[in-house]
Design a protein around this motif. Structure first.
Motif, PDB file in Angstrom:
ATOM      1  N   SER A 193     132.037  -7.798  72.131  1.00  0.00           N
ATOM      2  CA  SER A 193     130.865  -8.174  71.347  1.00  0.00           C
ATOM      3  C   SER A 193     131.220  -9.361  70.464  1.00  0.00           C
ATOM      4  O   SER A 193     132.296  -9.389  69.873  1.00  0.00           O
ATOM      5  N   VAL A 194     130.327 -10.340  70.394  1.00  0.00           N
ATOM      6  CA  VAL A 194     130.553 -11.531  69.569  1.00  0.00           C
ATOM      7  C   VAL A 194     129.529 -11.535  68.446  1.00  0.00           C
ATOM      8  O   VAL A 194     128.308 -11.618  68.701  1.00  0.00           O
ATOM      9  N   ALA A 195     129.982 -11.417  67.220  1.00  0.00           N
ATOM     10  CA  ALA A 195     129.082 -11.329  66.070  1.00  0.00           C
ATOM     11  C   ALA A 195     128.387 -12.663  65.814  1.00  0.00           C
ATOM     12  O   ALA A 195     128.974 -13.737  66.004  1.00  0.00           O
ATOM     13  N   LEU A 196     127.126 -12.582  65.384  1.00  0.00           N
ATOM     14  CA  LEU A 196     126.350 -13.762  65.011  1.00  0.00           C
ATOM     15  C   LEU A 196     126.044 -13.707  63.528  1.00  0.00           C
ATOM     16  O   LEU A 196     125.797 -12.630  62.973  1.00  0.00           O
ATOM     17  N   ASP A 197     126.039 -14.859  62.894  1.00  0.00           N
ATOM     18  CA  ASP A 197     125.706 -14.929  61.480  1.00  0.00           C
ATOM     19  C   ASP A 197     124.190 -14.945  61.318  1.00  0.00           C
ATOM     20  O   ASP A 197     123.490 -15.661  62.039  1.00  0.00           O
ATOM     21  N   THR A 198     123.684 -14.163  60.369  1.00  0.00           N
ATOM     22  CA  THR A 198     122.235 -14.081  60.150  1.00  0.00           C
ATOM     23  C   THR A 198     121.647 -15.441  59.800  1.00  0.00           C
ATOM     24  O   THR A 198     120.516 -15.754  60.189  1.00  0.00           O
ATOM     25  N   SER A 199     122.398 -16.263  59.083  1.00  0.00           N
ATOM     26  CA  SER A 199     121.886 -17.590  58.715  1.00  0.00           C
ATOM     27  C   SER A 199     121.635 -18.458  59.945  1.00  0.00           C
ATOM     28  O   SER A 199     120.683 -19.248  59.974  1.00  0.00           O
ATOM     29  N   ASP A 200     122.476 -18.320  60.982  1.00  0.00           N
ATOM     30  CA  ASP A 200     122.261 -19.072  62.217  1.00  0.00           C
ATOM     31  C   ASP A 200     120.992 -18.604  62.929  1.00  0.00           C
ATOM     32  O   ASP A 200     120.261 -19.404  63.528  1.00  0.00           O
ATOM     33  N   ILE A 201     120.713 -17.305  62.863  1.00  0.00           N
ATOM     34  CA  ILE A 201     119.495 -16.764  63.474  1.00  0.00           C
ATOM     35  C   ILE A 201     118.271 -17.276  62.730  1.00  0.00           C
ATOM     36  O   ILE A 201     117.267 -17.666  63.345  1.00  0.00           O
ATOM     37  N   MET A 202     118.330 -17.287  61.409  1.00  0.00           N
ATOM     38  CA  MET A 202     117.197 -17.799  60.620  1.00  0.00           C
ATOM     39  C   MET A 202     116.951 -19.288  60.902  1.00  0.00           C
ATOM     40  O   MET A 202     115.804 -19.731  60.965  1.00  0.00           O
ATOM     41  N   GLN A 203     118.028 -20.029  61.090  1.00  0.00           N
ATOM     42  CA  GLN A 203     117.881 -21.449  61.417  1.00  0.00           C
ATOM     43  C   GLN A 203     117.199 -21.624  62.763  1.00  0.00           C
ATOM     44  O   GLN A 203     116.326 -22.489  62.929  1.00  0.00           O
ATOM     45  N   ALA A 204     117.571 -20.790  63.735  1.00  0.00           N
ATOM     46  CA  ALA A 204     116.949 -20.880  65.057  1.00  0.00           C
ATOM     47  C   ALA A 204     115.463 -20.545  64.993  1.00  0.00           C
ATOM     48  O   ALA A 204     114.636 -21.170  65.681  1.00  0.00           O
ATOM     49  N   ILE A 205     115.099 -19.572  64.173  1.00  0.00           N
ATOM     50  CA  ILE A 205     113.684 -19.209  64.018  1.00  0.00           C
ATOM     51  C   ILE A 205     112.919 -20.337  63.325  1.00  0.00           C
ATOM     52  O   ILE A 205     111.765 -20.634  63.671  1.00  0.00           O
ATOM     53  N   SER A 206     113.553 -20.981  62.362  1.00  0.00           N
ATOM     54  CA  SER A 206     112.922 -22.117  61.669  1.00  0.00           C
ATOM     55  C   SER A 206     112.583 -23.219  62.650  1.00  0.00           C
ATOM     56  O   SER A 206     111.505 -23.830  62.578  1.00  0.00           O
ATOM     57  N   VAL A 207     113.493 -23.486  63.563  1.00  0.00           N
ATOM     58  CA  VAL A 207     113.275 -24.546  64.556  1.00  0.00           C
ATOM     59  C   VAL A 207     112.215 -24.126  65.568  1.00  0.00           C
ATOM     60  O   VAL A 207     111.343 -24.917  65.940  1.00  0.00           O
ATOM     61  N   ALA A 208     112.254 -22.880  66.003  1.00  0.00           N
ATOM     62  CA  ALA A 208     111.337 -22.413  67.036  1.00  0.00           C
ATOM     63  C   ALA A 208     109.915 -22.207  66.511  1.00  0.00           C
ATOM     64  O   ALA A 208     108.939 -22.436  67.237  1.00  0.00           O
ATOM     65  N   VAL A 209     109.777 -21.783  65.248  1.00  0.00           N
ATOM     66  CA  VAL A 209     108.444 -21.498  64.689  1.00  0.00           C
ATOM     67  C   VAL A 209     108.229 -22.323  63.417  1.00  0.00           C
ATOM     68  O   VAL A 209     107.568 -23.348  63.448  1.00  0.00           O
ATOM     69  N   SER A 210     108.768 -21.832  62.311  1.00  0.00           N
ATOM     70  CA  SER A 210     108.621 -22.544  61.042  1.00  0.00           C
ATOM     71  C   SER A 210     109.577 -21.949  60.018  1.00  0.00           C
ATOM     72  O   SER A 210     110.081 -20.832  60.186  1.00  0.00           O
ATOM     73  N   GLU A 211     109.795 -22.677  58.939  1.00  0.00           N
ATOM     74  CA  GLU A 211     110.654 -22.180  57.872  1.00  0.00           C
ATOM     75  C   GLU A 211     110.013 -20.979  57.181  1.00  0.00           C
ATOM     76  O   GLU A 211     110.722 -20.049  56.773  1.00  0.00           O
ATOM     77  N   LYS A 212     108.686 -20.982  57.064  1.00  0.00           N
ATOM     78  CA  LYS A 212     108.002 -19.842  56.445  1.00  0.00           C
ATOM     79  C   LYS A 212     108.204 -18.579  57.268  1.00  0.00           C
ATOM     80  O   LYS A 212     108.445 -17.502  56.723  1.00  0.00           O
ATOM     81  N   ARG A 213     108.096 -18.706  58.595  1.00  0.00           N
ATOM     82  CA  ARG A 213     108.296 -17.546  59.443  1.00  0.00           C
ATOM     83  C   ARG A 213     109.727 -17.005  59.280  1.00  0.00           C
ATOM     84  O   ARG A 213     109.930 -15.791  59.205  1.00  0.00           O
TER      85      ARG A 213
END
Length: 333
Positions: free
Chosen positions: A110-130
């Protein structure tokens, strides 16, 4: 364990503690050949001790077994037969950190992911508010998103469903109960190359249409209802992919009840392989490990570290390959 050598000892409590072998129900495995006739002297001693029984402190089962070593067996085992211990179904990083080694071809890598990287990906895919709203949901759902052992995944999901009614009644107190003792949310890419169920479920939520997301964001009970349904979808979807089914066939089988939209799952697959690409880049190349130490101890550590990096890179590369293909297929017109 064999209890040979214990016969003839006047007091088994002297010296080292004697390990007790127990079955899966916690019942000690006893060798019937050890049963011995009790003579009259022993009967007299027993009677004498019975008289003082009321004056003695009562001992429960836990007290009687304190200080012993329990080996829990999951199949019938006779006293004196050989038993085997296992380090458990853990990933390479855990094994290296806890026991000082890691192996090849670990099905539980298992390779751990940082939550901040996930939030950044969501910001790019949808929006910073989302992304900010998703962070709020994660913060108030730490118990549901805590670390999970994949070997007991189905059992934990059943426990969640059983607790759902109780959780709904305690909705107002939920944020207060999730204090600093609650483990932080855990997200990862797991062997053989899948985003873990916590990650995929949060991505489905994050990439859903605005009207759907608003309903789930405003109601904790709606999120608790949504969570196991999407987890069930991804469990079946990933199992179908592992069995060799095409992306389209896996989606149809997992979505037989039409719980998600094809485009949403395609977006989840895209974000998943992008997260894997970013994490692979963080691993870097093996240049830091190019010089093999001459010292035997340092060399053993070097080999374990190199194996860990190889294992994690393999998991991420498989995720990229699999989910890039899935995204292309599901997002095509």
């Amino acid at each position: 364990w064999s209890d040979e050598g214990s016969e003839g000892s006047e007091d088994e409590s002297d010296g080292e503690e004697i390990p007790i072998l127990v079955d899966c129900n916690g019942i000690p495995v006893i060798d019937s050949s050890d049963d011995m006739d009790v003579d009259d002297d022993d009967d007299d001693k027993d009677k004498a001790s019975d008289k003082n029984e009321d004056d003695s402190p009562k001992m429960d089962d836990d007290d009687m077994l304190s200080g012993t070593l329990d080996m829990v067996v999951y199949q019938p085992c006779n006293a004196g037969s050989e038993v085997f211990n296992t380090y458990g179904d853990h990933g390479s990083a855990y094994l290296l950190h806890r026991y000082g080694f890691c192996d090849t071809d670990n099905d539980f890598d298992s390779v751990a992911l940082d939550t901040s990287d996930i939030m950044q990906a969501i910001s790019v895919a949808v929006s910073e508010k989302r992304a900010a709203d998703v962070a709020v949901i994660i913060a108030r759902s730490k118990r549901m998103l805590g670390p999970r052992h994949r070997a007991h995944q189905s059992e934990e999901d059943e426990d969640e469903e059983e607790d759902e009614e109780e959780e709904e009644s305690d909705e107002e107190d939920e944020s207060e109960s999730e204090d600093e003792d609650t483990p932080p949310p855990a997200f990862s890419i797991d062997a053989p190359g899948h985003p873990d169920l916590n990650l995929t479920t949060m991505l489905v939520l994050s990439l859903a249409e605005e009207s759907v997301f608003d309903q789930i964001f405003k109601s904790s009970s709606t999120f608790r209802h949504f969570f196991p349904i999407i987890r069930q979808f991804w469990t079946l979807f990933q199992a179908k992919l592992d069995s060799g089914a095409s992306v389209s066939a896996a989606f149809r089988a997992a979505n037989s009840n039409t719980v998600v939209k094809k485009h949403t799952i395609g977006m989840v697959c895209r974000v998943a392989h992008q997260l894997a690409e970013a994490r692979l880049a963080q691993l870097g190349d093996n240049s830091i490990l190019k010089n093999k130490p001459a010292d035997p101890i340092l060399r053993a550590r070097w080999e374990s570290a190199k194996q860990l990096r190889t294992n994690e890179a393999s998991v991420l590369q498989m995720c990229i390959k699999r989910y890039k293909k899935a995204a292309t297929k599901l997002l095509s017109p």
